[in-house]
Design a protein around this motif. Sequence first.
Motif, PDB file in Angstrom:
ATOM      1  N   GLY A 163       0.962  -1.217   0.103  1.00 17.02           N
ATOM      2  CA  GLY A 163      -0.058   0.238  -0.013  1.00 17.02           C
ATOM      3  C   GLY A 163       0.898   1.253   0.070  1.00 17.02           C
ATOM      4  O   GLY A 163       0.504   2.056  -0.393  1.00 17.02           O
ATOM      5  N   SER A 164       1.889   1.149   0.795  1.00 20.33           N
ATOM      6  CA  SER A 164       2.549   2.252   0.715  1.00 20.33           C
ATOM      7  C   SER A 164       4.171   2.332  -0.197  1.00 20.33           C
ATOM      8  O   SER A 164       4.712   1.328  -0.179  1.00 20.33           O
ATOM      9  N   PHE A 165       4.604   3.398  -0.472  1.00 22.36           N
ATOM     10  CA  PHE A 165       5.501   3.230  -1.570  1.00 22.36           C
ATOM     11  C   PHE A 165       6.982   2.842  -0.626  1.00 22.36           C
ATOM     12  O   PHE A 165       7.842   2.374  -1.235  1.00 22.36           O
ATOM     13  N   ALA A 166       6.865   3.288   0.716  1.00 21.90           N
ATOM     14  CA  ALA A 166       8.002   2.957   1.366  1.00 21.90           C
ATOM     15  C   ALA A 166       8.251   1.370   1.563  1.00 21.90           C
ATOM     16  O   ALA A 166       9.570   0.935   1.683  1.00 21.90           O
ATOM     17  N   GLU A 167       7.285   0.465   1.441  1.00 18.46           N
ATOM     18  CA  GLU A 167       7.319  -0.769   1.561  1.00 18.46           C
ATOM     19  C   GLU A 167       7.372  -1.618   0.285  1.00 18.46           C
ATOM     20  O   GLU A 167       7.644  -2.733   0.082  1.00 18.46           O
ATOM     21  N   ARG A 168       7.656  -0.598  -0.869  1.00 12.19           N
ATOM     22  CA  ARG A 168       7.792  -1.301  -2.330  1.00 12.19           C
ATOM     23  C   ARG A 168       8.994  -1.663  -2.579  1.00 12.19           C
ATOM     24  O   ARG A 168      10.082  -0.705  -2.266  1.00 12.19           O
ATOM     25  N   SER A 169       9.435  -2.574  -3.380  1.00  8.69           N
ATOM     26  CA  SER A 169      11.058  -2.790  -3.916  1.00  8.69           C
ATOM     27  C   SER A 169      11.237  -1.484  -5.038  1.00  8.69           C
ATOM     28  O   SER A 169      10.399  -0.812  -5.475  1.00  8.69           O
ATOM     29  N   LYS A 170      12.547  -1.681  -5.128  1.00 10.10           N
ATOM     30  CA  LYS A 170      13.236  -0.586  -5.927  1.00 10.10           C
ATOM     31  C   LYS A 170      12.554  -0.930  -7.391  1.00 10.10           C
ATOM     32  O   LYS A 170      12.285   0.066  -7.888  1.00 10.10           O
ATOM     33  N   GLN A 171      12.413  -2.139  -7.716  1.00 12.11           N
ATOM     34  CA  GLN A 171      12.137  -2.585  -9.138  1.00 12.11           C
ATOM     35  C   GLN A 171      10.517  -2.008  -9.264  1.00 12.11           C
ATOM     36  O   GLN A 171      10.035  -1.823 -10.444  1.00 12.11           O
ATOM     37  N   ASP A 172       9.723  -2.371  -8.377  1.00 11.03           N
ATOM     38  CA  ASP A 172       8.166  -1.857  -8.534  1.00 11.03           C
ATOM     39  C   ASP A 172       8.220  -0.586  -8.749  1.00 11.03           C
ATOM     40  O   ASP A 172       7.571   0.228  -9.627  1.00 11.03           O
ATOM     41  N   LEU A 173       9.064   0.178  -7.902  1.00  6.69           N
ATOM     42  CA  LEU A 173       9.105   1.878  -8.055  1.00  6.69           C
ATOM     43  C   LEU A 173       9.628   2.371  -9.395  1.00  6.69           C
ATOM     44  O   LEU A 173       9.052   3.147  -9.817  1.00  6.69           O
ATOM     45  N   ARG A 174      10.831   1.690  -9.696  1.00 11.62           N
ATOM     46  CA  ARG A 174      11.290   1.930 -11.020  1.00 11.62           C
ATOM     47  C   ARG A 174      10.190   1.828 -12.183  1.00 11.62           C
ATOM     48  O   ARG A 174      10.098   2.697 -12.940  1.00 11.62           O
ATOM     49  N   GLN A 175       9.355   0.860 -12.251  1.00 16.37           N
ATOM     50  CA  GLN A 175       8.682   0.526 -13.286  1.00 16.37           C
ATOM     51  C   GLN A 175       7.237   1.272 -13.522  1.00 16.37           C
ATOM     52  O   GLN A 175       6.613   1.207 -14.379  1.00 16.37           O
TER      53      GLN A 175
END
Lengths: 552, 312
Positions: free
Chosen positions: A353-365
């Motif tokens: 739910g929160s960007f802080a818990e997402r992986s770098k890959q998820d954020l990048r895409q």
Amino acid sequence: MKSDGTNSNARTGETILDMRNVCIEGYGEDGWKTIVEPISFQLKRGEVLGLIGESGAGKSTLGLSAMGFSRGGCRISEGEIFFDGMDLRKASETQLRDLRGARIAYVAQSAAASFNPAYRLLDQFVEAPVLHGVSNARDASQSAVRLYGEMNLPEPETIGFRYPHQVSGGQLQRAMIAMAMSCKPDLIIFDEPTTALDVTTQIQVLIAIRKAIEAANAAAIYVTHDLAVVAQMADRIMVLRHGRLVEEGEARSLLAAPKQEYTRQLLNVRTERKEPAQVDREKDMVLRVRGISARYGKGVRVLENVSVDVARGETVAVVGESGSGKSTLARVITGLLPPYEGEVAFQGEELAGSFAERSKQDLRQLQMIYQMPDVALNPRQRISEILGRPLRFYLGMNQASCRERIDELLREVELPESYAERFPYELSGGEKQRICIARALAAEPRLIICDEVTSALDQLVSEDILKLLNRLQKTLGLSYLFITHDLATVKAVADRIVVMLQGCVVEQGEKDEMLRPPHHEYTELLLSSVPEMDPDWLDRVTADRAASGRLG
Amino acid sequence: MVGQRLLFGAITLLAVSIIIASSVELLPGDVATAILGQAATPETVAALRKQLGLDLPFYQRYGEWLWNFLQGDMGISLTNERPVAPQVGERFANTLLLAALAAAVAVPLSLALGILAAIYRGGWFDKLISSSTLIAISTPEFLVGYIVIAIFAVELGWFPPLATLRHDISFLERIYVMLLPCITLALVVMAHMMRLTRAAIINLLASPYIEMARLKGVGTARLIVYHALPNALSPIITVIVLNLAYLIVGVVVVEVVFVYPGLGQLLVDSVSARNLPVVQASCLIFAGTYVSLNLLADIFSALANPRLRHPR
């Protein structure tokens, strides 16, 4: 000379404003420079002159000069401005003050910013009539109630007792038009009065403006960048560019047969159409949003059970008025606002739910492009730093490969490589937005969320940006979630359309299907509110809606 | 919000009391050596310390003081063995009177001058005001005090140079005696308030609603007083209240220059005597004033916002 309130009996056709070779200068780095070249026009009672052009064309400056006013850093350097026989350039400050608000009124672009936040609407309405000795406070209050009613404002008896922040944007804009009418002026200057409004609100304000001009038998100058709007309002149109008159003519003939190339370009704007994407909506889903509900703090829900899908290589446009929750949806998808119900899945996997818990890959895409390129770029960083940051952060590139990739990205967004060494302030608005696109591309994303990316740009510039986005999608196989309130943009880029209202999805489907009747009632309202170049459009819509009883 | 702020205020006061107690502890010498002066021998000092309870460890003395203070007992002065509360109270009343007098002169005057400077922005009046306030800000207040004495007391002889109060003087005489320190204080705080009033108003002059008012035919004076001032109130209130706090807390130096029997003077005397209970009480009054005025500033500037006064 004061208005005696009888100008509705005054002879229509009498020349009220005569501008002769008016030239305006602005103060810049290298001293005084001409920003509006000598220009002349006349305006008769009952006549509406449309001033049209892109930002920086000098249209607002020219409009204000008809009040003998110039903003700080500007001055009227030459020419004569005759208002009812008096040369405003030779008039004293006291004489000008007596005219302003009494015989010449001004309606500003943003009513929210142009009403004094410390006073009630009625206090501000009454100010000019009392100050100019047109009427006493009690009579002025009565005429306020009458005008609020004519402007179709809700509860005209009591709305004047509200403060500006207690009234919606569209209502505030109408209250400002009522305020401009308070002394029954002979000339009204409308400075982009509907630019900040949603289409559905804009139509009500346009109707109100027409009524106001007719009732007062006043002359009006209507300043706007939107040719379709000016087509509804003006008898005569002047097209301005870079402070110079491009073309001038009677509205209908100018729209039907423009003589200049630039006018033709303005008329042909919004003709970009996207080739439909060939996608497999069964297998190749990039983003799947299911049953999202969200709220800010403990407040009311701003999203209610929203579900949206985006397949690879397609553009899904989310449309709706301001406050419909479209930008909040983007915040949920990017993880800035965790939802309290529902889930967001990216390429088949559920996202935290929160960007802080997402992986770098998820954020990048998953990248984002914003509405205001001015504030989305760090003014203290060179373009090479702005573009280099995602390359190093997401992809771990070294100095050399960074350089190469930055050049490639700049070419991709059709900017010269030399721009890498520039700062954002050395770029135009459209160029800055291209940099924002390049920054999103640098992360090599699958999905880009475009939040009103063209609404801060001039029409010709935004057309180019939309073309660029369409081309990039085709070559790179990107998916876009396109948030906008502008249906012309939707037509230019979308494969699918999602219509939102008050935090809920009202209707969604393929673009062609959605644009073909029958529509959902709200979709119909949105679609029919988009101004068309046809000068009779507003009359037609007003008549249609009056017939079906859906106006107000 | 207010409850939370009060809690933070209480914590601040506790921290202040600890800092003060330990700072006094760190100063060379203590009250025993200060009282005995030349007569101090190791034996007499030790005996006096025992008598005053100074032989106990620091935390024990502090804990006892805090316990008593929380019950409303400020303790006994170590030098004259009288209760602290009435001494401090009388001095604080003097300080408040001086501050109130200075505020009564400074606040209206600086508001008016600030507004006038904004109206005549760029003119000679504005420039005169700007440069004179700059000078006032950059001159240390004790120097301002001596200059005021040199001019009004020594050269012109209008006022007495010292503001010592006798018990038998009338209220009017009292005010007369206090005028010089009052002028000094007013000069010091006015500069800030006036500059900020002017800046806060001018800051708003570029807003669309000011342009709108101008285009309605509103003249300059009304533009500034009626249209700009109400929207500039929030920063102006903040700076006024902070300056009021300064008038009460920052008077120490001015009181010393004019030998005015205020709380600041008492504080300076008590520190040199290492008289901890009095120092504690005075400092806590100062700190408490500061904390509560700050809270007041926030409340008032929130009330100046129409969005908060009239919610949707």
